[in-house]
Design a protein around this motif. Structure first.
Motif, PDB file in Angstrom:
ATOM      1  N   GLY A  31       6.300  -4.653  12.170  1.00 13.75           N
ATOM      2  CA  GLY A  31       6.398  -3.257  11.740  1.00 13.75           C
ATOM      3  C   GLY A  31       6.530  -3.132  10.237  1.00 13.75           C
ATOM      4  N   SER A  32       7.331  -4.005   9.648  1.00 12.22           N
ATOM      5  CA  SER A  32       7.510  -3.982   8.203  1.00 12.22           C
ATOM      6  C   SER A  32       6.211  -4.321   7.482  1.00 12.22           C
ATOM      7  N   ALA A  33       5.493  -5.315   7.982  1.00 10.81           N
ATOM      8  CA  ALA A  33       4.227  -5.707   7.358  1.00 10.81           C
ATOM      9  C   ALA A  33       3.203  -4.580   7.465  1.00 10.81           C
ATOM     10  N   VAL A  34       3.158  -3.923   8.616  1.00 10.59           N
ATOM     11  CA  VAL A  34       2.218  -2.807   8.787  1.00 10.59           C
ATOM     12  C   VAL A  34       2.590  -1.660   7.848  1.00 10.59           C
ATOM     13  N   GLY A  35       3.874  -1.371   7.731  1.00 13.70           N
ATOM     14  CA  GLY A  35       4.316  -0.306   6.833  1.00 13.70           C
ATOM     15  C   GLY A  35       3.976  -0.590   5.381  1.00 13.70           C
ATOM     16  N   LYS A  36       4.187  -1.830   4.945  1.00 13.56           N
ATOM     17  CA  LYS A  36       3.848  -2.198   3.564  1.00 13.56           C
ATOM     18  C   LYS A  36       2.351  -2.117   3.328  1.00 13.56           C
ATOM     19  N   THR A  37       1.578  -2.534   4.326  1.00 11.48           N
ATOM     20  CA  THR A  37       0.121  -2.476   4.197  1.00 11.48           C
ATOM     21  C   THR A  37      -0.351  -1.040   4.082  1.00 11.48           C
ATOM     22  N   LEU A  38       0.186  -0.154   4.916  1.00 14.87           N
ATOM     23  CA  LEU A  38      -0.197   1.257   4.848  1.00 14.87           C
ATOM     24  C   LEU A  38       0.214   1.885   3.519  1.00 14.87           C
ATOM     25  N   ALA A  39       1.395   1.545   3.028  1.00 21.38           N
ATOM     26  CA  ALA A  39       1.846   2.091   1.749  1.00 21.38           C
ATOM     27  C   ALA A  39       0.926   1.634   0.611  1.00 21.38           C
ATOM     28  N   GLU A  40       0.533   0.367   0.626  1.00 15.74           N
ATOM     29  CA  GLU A  40      -0.370  -0.146  -0.406  1.00 15.74           C
ATOM     30  C   GLU A  40      -1.738   0.514  -0.314  1.00 15.74           C
ATOM     31  N   PHE A  41      -2.219   0.732   0.913  1.00 14.36           N
ATOM     32  CA  PHE A  41      -3.499   1.394   1.103  1.00 14.36           C
ATOM     33  C   PHE A  41      -3.458   2.818   0.571  1.00 14.36           C
ATOM     34  N   LYS A  42      -2.387   3.551   0.870  1.00 20.06           N
ATOM     35  CA  LYS A  42      -2.254   4.929   0.383  1.00 20.06           C
ATOM     36  C   LYS A  42      -2.207   4.965  -1.139  1.00 20.06           C
TER      37      LYS A  42
END
Length: 64
Positions: A31-42
């Protein structure tokens, strides 16, 4: 078929499959990795849009 057509039962099935695949101990890390990935994408998408706006803005010429 779009993502909105999944519905609640589909999301529950997906969550159960993810829980089976990764186990309860790895789930917070995933979950943390997915959240960081989404934040970087945004952030990247926002930067690209801002760069495009700067390119599209005509430069002011000072006529003296």
């Amino acid at each position: 078929m779009n993502l909105a057509a999944i519905g609640v039962p589909g999301l529950i099935i997906i969550l159960v499959i993810v829980l089976i695949l990764f186990g309860p101990r790895k789930l917070p890390e995933v979950g943390s990795a997915v959240g960081k990935t989404l934040a970087e994408f945004k952030k990247s998408a926002r930067d690209i849009l801002e760069d495009e706006e700067v390119k599209d803005t005509p430069k002011k010429t000072d006529i003296s």
